[in-house]
Motif scaffolding. Structure first.
Motif, PDB file in Angstrom:
ATOM      1  N   GLU A  62       0.875  -1.019   0.343  1.00 17.71           N
ATOM      2  CA  GLU A  62       0.417  -0.057   0.298  1.00 17.71           C
ATOM      3  C   GLU A  62       0.748   1.413   0.216  1.00 17.71           C
ATOM      4  O   GLU A  62       0.410   1.786  -0.579  1.00 17.71           O
ATOM      5  N   SER A  63       1.932   0.835   0.808  1.00 15.04           N
ATOM      6  CA  SER A  63       2.926   2.613   0.582  1.00 15.04           C
ATOM      7  C   SER A  63       3.697   2.380  -0.301  1.00 15.04           C
ATOM      8  O   SER A  63       3.884   4.065  -1.167  1.00 15.04           O
ATOM      9  N   SER A  64       4.066   1.539  -0.839  1.00 13.42           N
ATOM     10  CA  SER A  64       4.553   1.514  -2.220  1.00 13.42           C
ATOM     11  C   SER A  64       4.068   2.872  -3.743  1.00 13.42           C
ATOM     12  O   SER A  64       4.028   2.968  -4.245  1.00 13.42           O
ATOM     13  N   TYR A  65       2.640   1.623  -3.298  1.00 13.33           N
ATOM     14  CA  TYR A  65       1.286   1.871  -4.440  1.00 13.33           C
ATOM     15  C   TYR A  65       1.032   4.022  -3.790  1.00 13.33           C
ATOM     16  O   TYR A  65       1.742   5.161  -5.016  1.00 13.33           O
ATOM     17  N   TYR A  66       0.932   4.261  -3.464  1.00 13.85           N
ATOM     18  CA  TYR A  66       0.923   5.751  -2.285  1.00 13.85           C
ATOM     19  C   TYR A  66       2.171   6.487  -2.651  1.00 13.85           C
ATOM     20  O   TYR A  66       2.477   7.800  -2.321  1.00 13.85           O
ATOM     21  N   ASN A  67       3.569   5.748  -2.715  1.00 10.40           N
ATOM     22  CA  ASN A  67       4.398   6.306  -2.448  1.00 10.40           C
ATOM     23  C   ASN A  67       5.276   7.091  -0.791  1.00 10.40           C
ATOM     24  O   ASN A  67       5.793   7.992  -1.107  1.00 10.40           O
ATOM     25  N   GLN A  68       3.899   6.546   0.140  1.00  8.26           N
ATOM     26  CA  GLN A  68       4.404   7.441   1.779  1.00  8.26           C
ATOM     27  C   GLN A  68       4.659   6.207   1.708  1.00  8.26           C
ATOM     28  O   GLN A  68       4.303   5.101   2.121  1.00  8.26           O
ATOM     29  N   GLN A  69       5.691   6.716   3.029  1.00  8.24           N
ATOM     30  CA  GLN A  69       5.729   5.663   4.253  1.00  8.24           C
ATOM     31  C   GLN A  69       5.636   6.522   5.444  1.00  8.24           C
ATOM     32  O   GLN A  69       6.491   6.957   6.318  1.00  8.24           O
ATOM     33  N   THR A  70       4.435   5.887   6.347  1.00  6.56           N
ATOM     34  CA  THR A  70       3.890   6.581   7.307  1.00  6.56           C
ATOM     35  C   THR A  70       3.393   6.021   7.991  1.00  6.56           C
ATOM     36  O   THR A  70       2.894   6.779   9.817  1.00  6.56           O
ATOM     37  N   ALA A  71       3.757   4.679   8.045  1.00  9.70           N
ATOM     38  CA  ALA A  71       2.856   3.777   8.763  1.00  9.70           C
ATOM     39  C   ALA A  71       3.944   2.669  10.369  1.00  9.70           C
ATOM     40  O   ALA A  71       4.366   2.693  10.195  1.00  9.70           O
ATOM     41  N   TYR A  72       3.033   3.086  11.598  1.00  9.98           N
ATOM     42  CA  TYR A  72       3.500   2.949  12.416  1.00  9.98           C
ATOM     43  C   TYR A  72       3.082   1.089  12.945  1.00  9.98           C
ATOM     44  O   TYR A  72       1.960   1.331  12.736  1.00  9.98           O
ATOM     45  N   VAL A  73       3.452   1.234  14.111  1.00  7.77           N
ATOM     46  CA  VAL A  73       3.862  -1.090  14.655  1.00  7.77           C
ATOM     47  C   VAL A  73       2.204  -0.441  14.623  1.00  7.77           C
ATOM     48  O   VAL A  73       1.421  -1.557  14.171  1.00  7.77           O
ATOM     49  N   ARG A  74       1.804   0.098  15.401  1.00  6.01           N
ATOM     50  CA  ARG A  74       0.992   0.674  16.432  1.00  6.01           C
ATOM     51  C   ARG A  74      -0.800   0.600  15.378  1.00  6.01           C
ATOM     52  O   ARG A  74      -1.577   0.529  15.871  1.00  6.01           O
ATOM     53  N   ASP A  75      -0.359   0.595  14.222  1.00 10.45           N
ATOM     54  CA  ASP A  75      -1.334   1.022  13.244  1.00 10.45           C
ATOM     55  C   ASP A  75      -1.777   0.292  12.880  1.00 10.45           C
ATOM     56  O   ASP A  75      -2.641  -0.203  11.901  1.00 10.45           O
ATOM     57  N   ILE A  76      -0.785  -1.181  12.578  1.00 12.92           N
ATOM     58  CA  ILE A  76      -1.509  -2.574  12.116  1.00 12.92           C
ATOM     59  C   ILE A  76      -0.840  -3.698  12.311  1.00 12.92           C
ATOM     60  O   ILE A  76      -1.352  -4.993  11.672  1.00 12.92           O
ATOM     61  N   MET A  77      -0.361  -3.468  13.447  1.00 14.63           N
ATOM     62  CA  MET A  77      -0.675  -4.379  14.902  1.00 14.63           C
ATOM     63  C   MET A  77      -1.824  -5.866  15.360  1.00 14.63           C
ATOM     64  O   MET A  77      -3.132  -4.013  15.266  1.00 14.63           O
ATOM     65  N   ARG A  78      -2.125  -6.102  15.533  1.00 13.07           N
ATOM     66  CA  ARG A  78      -2.686  -7.484  15.598  1.00 13.07           C
ATOM     67  C   ARG A  78      -2.944  -7.088  17.489  1.00 13.07           C
ATOM     68  O   ARG A  78      -2.477  -7.392  17.907  1.00 13.07           O
ATOM     69  N   THR A  79      -4.205  -6.779  17.326  1.00 13.37           N
ATOM     70  CA  THR A  79      -4.059  -6.813  18.974  1.00 13.37           C
ATOM     71  C   THR A  79      -5.705  -8.665  19.629  1.00 13.37           C
ATOM     72  O   THR A  79      -4.933  -8.037  20.966  1.00 13.37           O
ATOM     73  N   ASP A  80      -5.739  -9.008  18.728  1.00 16.22           N
ATOM     74  CA  ASP A  80      -6.164  -9.920  19.771  1.00 16.22           C
ATOM     75  C   ASP A  80      -5.417 -11.402  19.289  1.00 16.22           C
ATOM     76  O   ASP A  80      -5.485 -12.245  18.425  1.00 16.22           O
ATOM     77  N   VAL A  81      -4.467 -10.477  20.193  1.00 17.31           N
ATOM     78  CA  VAL A  81      -4.034 -12.235  19.879  1.00 17.31           C
ATOM     79  C   VAL A  81      -4.042 -13.949  20.626  1.00 17.31           C
ATOM     80  O   VAL A  81      -4.268 -13.586  21.951  1.00 17.31           O
ATOM     81  N   LEU A  82      -3.443 -14.874  20.526  1.00 19.04           N
ATOM     82  CA  LEU A  82      -3.613 -15.684  21.300  1.00 19.04           C
ATOM     83  C   LEU A  82      -2.097 -16.196  21.913  1.00 19.04           C
ATOM     84  O   LEU A  82      -1.183 -15.952  20.601  1.00 19.04           O
ATOM     85  N   THR A  83      -1.519 -16.521  23.601  1.00 18.47           N
ATOM     86  CA  THR A  83      -1.126 -16.735  24.006  1.00 18.47           C
ATOM     87  C   THR A  83      -0.932 -17.651  24.150  1.00 18.47           C
ATOM     88  O   THR A  83      -2.292 -18.601  24.225  1.00 18.47           O
ATOM     89  N   VAL A  84      -0.110 -17.914  24.499  1.00 11.64           N
ATOM     90  CA  VAL A  84      -0.153 -19.301  25.889  1.00 11.64           C
ATOM     91  C   VAL A  84       1.277 -19.043  26.505  1.00 11.64           C
ATOM     92  O   VAL A  84       1.806 -18.055  27.253  1.00 11.64           O
ATOM     93  N   LYS A  85       0.775 -19.825  27.757  1.00  6.96           N
ATOM     94  CA  LYS A  85       1.550 -19.792  29.858  1.00  6.96           C
ATOM     95  C   LYS A  85       2.614 -20.457  29.344  1.00  6.96           C
ATOM     96  O   LYS A  85       2.390 -21.826  28.458  1.00  6.96           O
ATOM     97  N   PRO A  86       3.695 -20.163  29.687  1.00  5.49           N
ATOM     98  CA  PRO A  86       4.866 -21.135  30.028  1.00  5.49           C
ATOM     99  C   PRO A  86       4.534 -22.262  30.647  1.00  5.49           C
ATOM    100  O   PRO A  86       5.378 -23.722  30.501  1.00  5.49           O
TER     101      PRO A  86
END
Length: 139
Positions: A62-86
């Protein structure tokens, strides 16, 4: 096989990302790791989300299409993360991974703080080692 615990096979020093990193910085870190993604953590190691190579690829196209690099990790990270316990069983995790589930899981303590990560390869290694040990005892 119940003695196979996630803690015994997890990576205790996984690559981690910060929500304030640019996607380009995250990609640079990800391409230097064997994992297909990384946990996103706060400064205190609280798990905030997860970012995969696939998430980054979509944003970079998407950034290459618009020729801009403005996204941050917080903008595209998934917050519904499956986790496990040790303390969870690696065999149970292996069975869970047979479905359409993540290939890597953040490992968190009971308070949601990152203590490691475990991948499908790590789980496969755990099961393989256990079976090899069992075969030696039988033979």
């Amino acid at each position: 096989m119940e003695s196979l615990k996630v803690a015994d096979y997890m990576n205790t020093h996984p690559v981690t990302l910060k929500p304030t990193m640019s996607v380009a910085e995250a990609v640079e870190k990800l391409i230097n790791t064997p994992y297909l993604g990384a946990p996103v953590i706060a400064d205190n190691r609280q798990l905030l989300g997860f970012l995969s190579e696939q998430d980054c690829l979509a944003k970079m196209i998407e950034s290459s299409y618009y020729n801009q690099q403005t996204a941050y990790v917080r903008d595209i990270m998934r917050t519904d993360v499956l986790t496990v316990k040790p303390y969870q069983s690696a065999l149970d995790l292996a069975q869970q991974m047979l479905g359409a589930k993540p290939k890597i899981y953040p490992v968190t303590d009971d308070n949601g703080f990152l203590v490691g990560a475990i991948s499908r390869t790590d789980v496969l290694r755990a099961v393989d080692l256990h079976l090899r040990d069992a075969y030696r005892k039988v033979g």
